[in-house]
Scaffold this active site. Structure first.
Site, PDB file in Angstrom:
ATOM      1  N   ARG A 166      52.686  61.445  11.523  1.00  0.00           N
ATOM      2  CA  ARG A 166      51.887  62.639  11.894  1.00  0.00           C
ATOM      3  C   ARG A 166      51.844  62.851  13.414  1.00  0.00           C
ATOM      4  NH1 ARG A 166      52.288  62.499   7.085  1.00  0.00           N
ATOM      5  NH2 ARG A 166      50.593  62.601   5.554  1.00  0.00           N
ATOM      6  N   SER A 241      43.505  67.910   6.133  1.00  0.00           N
ATOM      7  CA  SER A 241      42.921  66.616   6.525  1.00  0.00           C
ATOM      8  C   SER A 241      42.359  66.706   7.932  1.00  0.00           C
ATOM      9  CB  SER A 241      43.991  65.533   6.512  1.00  0.00           C
ATOM     10  OG  SER A 241      44.495  65.395   5.220  1.00  0.00           O
ATOM     11  N   GLU A 336      43.070  64.938  13.152  1.00  0.00           N
ATOM     12  CA  GLU A 336      44.451  65.390  12.969  1.00  0.00           C
ATOM     13  C   GLU A 336      44.686  66.781  13.578  1.00  0.00           C
ATOM     14  OE1 GLU A 336      46.774  64.758   9.155  1.00  0.00           O
ATOM     15  OE2 GLU A 336      46.759  66.924   9.295  1.00  0.00           O
TER      16      GLU A 336
HETATM   17  P1  NAP Z   1      46.558  60.267  -2.301  1.00  0.00           P
HETATM   18  O1  NAP Z   1      47.796  60.459  -3.092  1.00  0.00           O
HETATM   19  O2  NAP Z   1      45.222  60.272  -2.977  1.00  0.00           O
HETATM   20  O3  NAP Z   1      46.687  58.948  -1.427  1.00  0.00           O
HETATM   21  C1  NAP Z   1      45.629  58.508  -0.562  1.00  0.00           C
HETATM   22  C2  NAP Z   1      46.268  57.937   0.692  1.00  0.00           C
HETATM   23  O4  NAP Z   1      47.040  56.818   0.337  1.00  0.00           O
HETATM   24  C3  NAP Z   1      47.163  58.955   1.336  1.00  0.00           C
HETATM   25  O5  NAP Z   1      46.667  59.191   2.600  1.00  0.00           O
HETATM   26  C4  NAP Z   1      48.546  58.333   1.331  1.00  0.00           C
HETATM   27  O6  NAP Z   1      49.136  58.256   2.611  1.00  0.00           O
HETATM   28  C5  NAP Z   1      48.356  56.918   0.852  1.00  0.00           C
HETATM   29  N1  NAP Z   1      49.344  56.615  -0.217  1.00  0.00           N
HETATM   30  C6  NAP Z   1      49.209  56.832  -1.548  1.00  0.00           C
HETATM   31  N2  NAP Z   1      50.303  56.401  -2.212  1.00  0.00           N
HETATM   32  C7  NAP Z   1      51.146  55.924  -1.282  1.00  0.00           C
HETATM   33  C8  NAP Z   1      52.450  55.357  -1.331  1.00  0.00           C
HETATM   34  N3  NAP Z   1      53.100  55.187  -2.476  1.00  0.00           N
HETATM   35  N4  NAP Z   1      53.031  54.994  -0.169  1.00  0.00           N
HETATM   36  C9  NAP Z   1      52.384  55.173   0.993  1.00  0.00           C
HETATM   37  N5  NAP Z   1      51.160  55.709   1.125  1.00  0.00           N
HETATM   38  C10 NAP Z   1      50.541  56.078  -0.007  1.00  0.00           C
HETATM   39  O7  NAP Z   1      46.530  61.339  -1.120  1.00  0.00           O
HETATM   40  P2  NAP Z   1      46.027  62.842  -1.083  1.00  0.00           P
HETATM   41  O8  NAP Z   1      44.941  62.894  -0.107  1.00  0.00           O
HETATM   42  O9  NAP Z   1      45.838  63.420  -2.451  1.00  0.00           O
HETATM   43  O10 NAP Z   1      47.284  63.548  -0.430  1.00  0.00           O
HETATM   44  C11 NAP Z   1      48.548  63.570  -1.064  1.00  0.00           C
HETATM   45  C12 NAP Z   1      49.628  63.733  -0.015  1.00  0.00           C
HETATM   46  O11 NAP Z   1      49.518  64.989   0.646  1.00  0.00           O
HETATM   47  C13 NAP Z   1      49.550  62.670   1.071  1.00  0.00           C
HETATM   48  O12 NAP Z   1      50.844  62.300   1.440  1.00  0.00           O
HETATM   49  C14 NAP Z   1      48.804  63.377   2.186  1.00  0.00           C
HETATM   50  O13 NAP Z   1      49.121  62.877   3.467  1.00  0.00           O
HETATM   51  C15 NAP Z   1      49.282  64.798   2.032  1.00  0.00           C
HETATM   52  N6  NAP Z   1      48.249  65.732   2.511  1.00  0.00           N
HETATM   53  C16 NAP Z   1      48.197  66.030   3.833  1.00  0.00           C
HETATM   54  C17 NAP Z   1      47.212  66.892   4.293  1.00  0.00           C
HETATM   55  C18 NAP Z   1      47.110  67.229   5.736  1.00  0.00           C
HETATM   56  O14 NAP Z   1      46.330  68.111   6.086  1.00  0.00           O
HETATM   57  N7  NAP Z   1      47.842  66.578   6.594  1.00  0.00           N
HETATM   58  C19 NAP Z   1      46.279  67.440   3.426  1.00  0.00           C
HETATM   59  C20 NAP Z   1      46.368  67.086   2.092  1.00  0.00           C
HETATM   60  C21 NAP Z   1      47.349  66.232   1.653  1.00  0.00           C
HETATM   61  P3  NAP Z   1      49.900  59.501   3.330  1.00  0.00           P
HETATM   62  O15 NAP Z   1      48.825  60.465   3.703  1.00  0.00           O
HETATM   63  O16 NAP Z   1      50.511  58.844   4.508  1.00  0.00           O
HETATM   64  O17 NAP Z   1      50.903  60.046   2.395  1.00  0.00           O
END
Ligand code: NAP
Length: 341
Positions: A166, A241, A336
Site C-alpha cells: 500500500r 479502509s 491509509e
Molecule cells: P479479509 O479477507 O477479511 O482479511 C482480513 C485481513 O487479513 C486483510 O487485511 C488481509 O490483508 C488479511 N488476509 C486475509 N487472508 C489473507 C491471505 N490469504 N494472505 C494474506 N493476507 C490475508 O479482508 P477484507 O477487509 O474483507 O478485505 C478483502 C480484501 O480487499 C483485502 O485484500 C483488503 O486489503 C482489500 N480491501 C481494501 C480496502 C482499501 O480501502 N484499501 C477496502 C476494502 C478491502 P490484505 O488487506 O493485505 O489483503
C-alpha cells in the site's frame, strides 16, 4: 488550454464528503495543461495538489490555499500482445473499475481481484492498490507522468516506483504532488485465473461448488463480497479502509501471539502483517460512533460520515482509535487515505 476556477468547495471531491474550499481548481488532460498549471502555481506562490476521484483523499476544513488538479484524460488500448500476454495502456483519468471490466471482458488476467476498488487508474499506483492477494505492482510495467519538479513528462518503471505494501514513491513526503500520472501500462496474462486464497472468496466458490471459475466469475464474486461488507459511498460517505494493516517484526509478532493467541497474522516479504480490522474489533469499537463519524458496523476499518462531519471530528475519532490500539497492543496504526490540509 488551462481553465482555473477559484473558491471551489472540496467536499464533493472526497468520497468522505468532508472538506473546506480550494483556492484554485483546474482539470488537466495533457502535459501541456500540466505545464500551464505549474506556471500558474508558481506565479500565485501556491503548491499544486493532484487529486484523483477522491476515493482515498481527506480534505481539511477552511480555505486551502493551493491549486487542486484533477486528471481528466480517458482511453484504454492494447499497446501490444502476443500469445501469452497483452500490454494495455490506461489513461490516468479512467475509472479504475471500468478498466478492470474492460480487461476481464477480453480475458486478460491479473487485475480481476482488484474489481470494485473505487478511484481513478492514475491514482492506483500511488498506494499500490491491493485486494484478495493481487496488487497493482504485480502487473504494472511502467507509467507516464508529468513531473512538476523537473517540468517535463517522465516514464517511470515499476522498479522506479518502488512499490511496497500500500505504498510507492508517490506517497513519500519528498514526492507528494510532484507527479501527475497521465497513463499506466500493465502486462496482463492470457492464462487461466486462480481462486484468490482469501477466506471470503474461497467460501463463495466453495458454496457454489465451483473449482475453476472464469475470470468474470471471479470479478463478480469480488464485487458481490465487497458490496456485502463495504458501505456504498453514495449512501454512507467513506474512503474505504481508514488504516493500513501494520507490518511488524517477527519478534513483535511472536510477543503479540503469546499475549493474544487468536490474533491473525500473515507473513509477507517485509515482515508480519497484522489485521488492523481485528485490532479495532477486539477493542469493541466496531459500530461505535464519535459525533458525526461512525465506525461501520460491518467493517471495523471503515470510517463513515454520518452527516455533516468535519475534518476536525474525523481527526479526533482517528486519534482516539490510534491511542486505544496503541495502549492495548503497542502497535501504531497509520492512516491509509492521504490528508490534504
Ligand atoms: P479479509 O479477507 O477479511 O482479511 C482480513 C485481513 O487479513 C486483510 O487485511 C488481509 O490483508 C488479511 N488476509 C486475509 N487472508 C489473507 C491471505 N490469504 N494472505 C494474506 N493476507 C490475508 O479482508 P477484507 O477487509 O474483507 O478485505 C478483502 C480484501 O480487499 C483485502 O485484500 C483488503 O486489503 C482489500 N480491501 C481494501 C480496502 C482499501 O480501502 N484499501 C477496502 C476494502 C478491502 P490484505 O488487506 O493485505 O489483503
Amino acid at each position: 488550454m488551462l481553465s482555473v476556477r477559484e473558491q471551489v468547495p472540496l467536499a464533493p471531491f472526497s468520497f468522505l464528503r468532508i472538506g473546506g474550499t480550494a483556492q484554485f481548481f483546474a482539470e488537466i488532460s495533457n502535459a501541456g495543461e500540466a505545464e500551464e498549471a505549474r506556471q500558474f502555481a508558481r506565479k500565485q506562490g501556491v503548491e499544486v495538489i493532484v487529486m484523483g476521484e477522491g476515493s482515498n483523499t481527506v480534505f481539511g476544513d477552511g480555505v486551502i490555499g493551493r491549486l487542486f488538479l484533477q486528471i481528466g484524460n480517458h482511453g484504454i488500448r492494447i499497446a501490444s500482445e502476443d500469445e501469452g500476454s497483452a500490454l494495455i495502456t490506461i489513461a490516468g483519468g479512467e475509472n479504475w473499475d471500468e478498466a478492470v471490466a474492460w480487461a476481464v471482458e477480453r480475458n486478460f488476467t491479473g487485475i480481476e481481484a482488484l474489481s470494485g476498488i473505487p478511484g481513478s487508474a492514475g491514482a492506483a499506483p500511488v498506494q499500490n492498490i491491493g485486494a484478495y492477494g493481487q496488487e497493482l505492482k504485480d502487473t504494472l510495467l511502467e507509467l507516464g507522468a508529468y513531473d512538476f519538479t523537473a517540468g517535463k513528462l517522465v516514464t517511470l518503471t515499476d522498479r522506479e516506483c518502488d512499490f511496497q505494501y500500500r505504498d510507492s514513491i508517490f506517497r513519500r513526503e519528498e514526492n507528494r504532488n510532484r507527479f501527475l500520472i497521465l497513463r499506466i501500462t500493465l502486462r496482463l496474462s492470457k492464462s487461466n485465473p486462480h481462486i484468490p486464497n482469501y477466506p471470503d472468496v474461497k467460501t463463495y466458490f466453495g458454496e457454489k461448488g465451483i473449482e475453476r471459475p472464469t475470470l468474470s466469475e471471479i470479478r463478480n464474486a469480488v464485487l458481490e463480497i465487497r458490496a456485502s461488507k463495504l458501505p456504498n459511498p453514495k449512501e454512507f460517505p467513506n474512503v474505504g479502509s481508514f488504516f493500513k494493516n501494520p507490518i511488524v517484526t517477527e519478534d513483535t509478532a511472536e510477543r503479540l501471539l503469546r499475549e493474544f493467541p487468536d490474533m491473525p497474522q500473515y507473513r509477507i516479504s517485509s515482515g508480519v502483517k497484522i489485521s488492523a480490522a481485528w485490532l479495532i474489533e477486539t477493542l469493541g469499537l466496531k459500530g461505535k460512533t464519535f459525533g458525526a463519524i461512525g465506525i461501520y458496523e460491518k467493517h471495523a476499518l471503515v470510517f463513515v460520515n454520518r452527516g455533516g462531519a468535519t475534518f476536525r471530528e474525523l481527526r479526533e475519532a482517528a486519534s482516539l482509535v490510534q491511542e486505544r490500539v496503541f495502549s492495548r497492543f503497542s502497535i501504531q496504526l497509520d492512516p491509509e487515505p492521504l490528508f490534504v490540509e
